[in-house]
Design an enzyme around this catalytic site. Structure first.
Site, PDB file in Angstrom:
ATOM      1  N   HIS A 262      27.411  42.649  20.513  1.00  0.00           N
ATOM      2  CA  HIS A 262      26.160  42.473  21.256  1.00  0.00           C
ATOM      3  C   HIS A 262      25.038  42.175  20.254  1.00  0.00           C
ATOM      4  O   HIS A 262      24.928  42.844  19.225  1.00  0.00           O
ATOM      5  CB  HIS A 262      25.842  43.745  22.045  1.00  0.00           C
TER       6      HIS A 262
ATOM      7  N   GLY B 112      32.004  30.210  21.481  1.00  0.00           N
ATOM      8  CA  GLY B 112      33.107  30.764  20.692  1.00  0.00           C
ATOM      9  C   GLY B 112      32.867  30.813  19.198  1.00  0.00           C
ATOM     10  O   GLY B 112      33.829  30.828  18.417  1.00  0.00           O
ATOM     11  N   SER B 113      31.592  30.892  18.764  1.00  0.00           N
ATOM     12  CA  SER B 113      31.377  30.915  17.309  1.00  0.00           C
ATOM     13  C   SER B 113      31.892  32.215  16.686  1.00  0.00           C
ATOM     14  O   SER B 113      32.382  32.213  15.552  1.00  0.00           O
ATOM     15  CB  SER B 113      29.901  30.685  16.960  1.00  0.00           C
TER      16      SER B 113
ATOM     17  N   MET C 151      30.939  36.793  29.397  1.00  0.00           N
ATOM     18  CA  MET C 151      29.703  37.097  30.125  1.00  0.00           C
ATOM     19  C   MET C 151      29.956  37.762  31.475  1.00  0.00           C
ATOM     20  O   MET C 151      29.279  37.462  32.462  1.00  0.00           O
ATOM     21  CB  MET C 151      28.886  35.804  30.307  1.00  0.00           C
ATOM     22  N   ARG C 152      30.934  38.673  31.535  1.00  0.00           N
ATOM     23  CA  ARG C 152      31.154  39.413  32.774  1.00  0.00           C
ATOM     24  C   ARG C 152      31.308  40.878  32.437  1.00  0.00           C
ATOM     25  O   ARG C 152      31.857  41.223  31.390  1.00  0.00           O
ATOM     26  CB  ARG C 152      32.433  38.950  33.478  1.00  0.00           C
ATOM     27  N   LEU C 153      30.851  41.745  33.351  1.00  0.00           N
ATOM     28  CA  LEU C 153      31.083  43.181  33.151  1.00  0.00           C
ATOM     29  C   LEU C 153      32.563  43.479  33.336  1.00  0.00           C
ATOM     30  O   LEU C 153      33.214  42.908  34.211  1.00  0.00           O
ATOM     31  CB  LEU C 153      30.287  43.981  34.182  1.00  0.00           C
TER      32      LEU C 153
ATOM     33  N   ASN D 116      33.433  44.855  21.990  1.00  0.00           N
ATOM     34  CA  ASN D 116      32.455  43.808  22.308  1.00  0.00           C
ATOM     35  C   ASN D 116      31.465  43.689  21.159  1.00  0.00           C
ATOM     36  O   ASN D 116      31.235  44.639  20.417  1.00  0.00           O
ATOM     37  CB  ASN D 116      31.695  44.205  23.579  1.00  0.00           C
TER      38      ASN D 116
ATOM     39  N   LYS E 254      37.107  40.769  42.377  1.00  0.00           N
ATOM     40  CA  LYS E 254      37.097  40.962  40.925  1.00  0.00           C
ATOM     41  C   LYS E 254      38.310  41.773  40.451  1.00  0.00           C
ATOM     42  O   LYS E 254      38.854  41.522  39.382  1.00  0.00           O
ATOM     43  CB  LYS E 254      35.791  41.658  40.519  1.00  0.00           C
TER      44      LYS E 254
HETATM   45  C1  GRF Z   1      26.921  36.359  20.866  1.00  0.00           C
HETATM   46  O1  GRF Z   1      25.550  36.386  20.577  1.00  0.00           O
HETATM   47  C2  GRF Z   1      27.427  37.734  21.203  1.00  0.00           C
HETATM   48  O2  GRF Z   1      26.736  38.747  20.546  1.00  0.00           O
HETATM   49  C3  GRF Z   1      27.173  37.825  22.691  1.00  0.00           C
HETATM   50  O3  GRF Z   1      27.458  36.540  23.174  1.00  0.00           O
HETATM   51  C4  GRF Z   1      27.235  35.579  22.140  1.00  0.00           C
HETATM   52  C5  GRF Z   1      28.496  34.785  22.003  1.00  0.00           C
HETATM   53  O4  GRF Z   1      28.363  33.728  21.095  1.00  0.00           O
HETATM   54  N1  GRF Z   1      27.973  38.861  23.305  1.00  0.00           N
HETATM   55  P1  GRF Z   1      29.647  32.914  20.642  1.00  0.00           P
HETATM   56  O5  GRF Z   1      30.320  32.394  21.916  1.00  0.00           O
HETATM   57  O6  GRF Z   1      30.550  33.855  19.905  1.00  0.00           O
HETATM   58  O7  GRF Z   1      29.131  31.822  19.791  1.00  0.00           O
END
Ligand code: GRF
Length: 207
Positions: free
Chosen positions: A115, A17-18, A96-98, A113, A71
């Protein structure tokens, strides 16, 4: 889109969650003019993002897909929580899910999102390592709308990061993450505070 309503944000997250924490920090500093964080939903019980939400008095929900027949039913419950919290923008902060049909249909062009690569290069998992081992000299991060593909929706903003000869993959990930935190805030601000339109895949800001 013409700006009329307050942006009410629902966050989906699976991990540390950073990005979420850094958006909240900006929010508390008054960076966003027109925005509230309404709730956070995680598919992982141990996700530190849940704790970050609770510490900031943001309703936090853990929903395990295992508790649902499939789902679709799982996503319908996410939609129910988001809608009943008044959410009109969904952000994926390390989710981390589609994303499937129920969420896409409930929030068309309203799910964004982040990435950790310069899309369309290196979609999917471990993008920083993919880029590092490919040997690119420049990588970066992308904020984009979510569609039914893998990291394939229209691009809202990007930031570049140089790959240094002395870098390890971890060094590169760390420098990309620092840029993610800035880019996510900038893009969220623009998309919720400016007028914009979609011309095919092109996100065009009008102000
Ligand atoms: C990040 O690198 C983001 O780009 C990817 O997942 C990671 C999440 O990191 N989708 P955090 O949980 O926000 O620290």
């Amino acid at each position: 889109m013409t700006l009329t309503n307050r942006a009410v944000i629902g966050v989906l997250a699976s991990g540390r969650g950073s990005n979420f924490a850094s958006l909240l920090k900006k929010h508390h500093e008054g960076y966003f003019k027109n925005l509230t964080f309404a709730c956070l939903i995680s598919n992982k019980k141990s996700a530190p993002a849940l704790e970050i939400a609770r510490e900031n008095d943001i309703p936090a929900y853990h929903l395990s897909i295992k508790e649902f027949p499939d789902k679709d039913e799982y996503e319908k419950e996410i939609v129910r929580i988001l809608k009943s919290s008044g959410v009109n923008w969904v952000i994926l902060a390390g989710y981390m899910r589609l994303i499937g049909k129920p969420l896409l249909e409930a929030f068309p062009e309203r799910i964004i999102n982040i990435h950790p690569s310069l899309l369309p290069a290196f979609p999917g998992l471990n993008a920083q390592e993919q880029a590092f081992h490919y040997g690119v000299k420049t990588s970066g991060c992308t904020v984009h709308f979510v569609d039914d593909g893998l990291d394939s929706g229209p691009i809202i903003g990007q930031e570049t990061v140089s790959v240094l000869e002395t870098d390890t993959a971890a060094d590169l990930s760390q420098r990309i993450l620092a840029e993610e935190h800035k880019l996510f805030a900038r893009c969220l601000k623009r998309i919720t505070e400016e007028n914009w339109t979609l011309d095919g895949r092109r996100v065009i800001f009008k102000s």
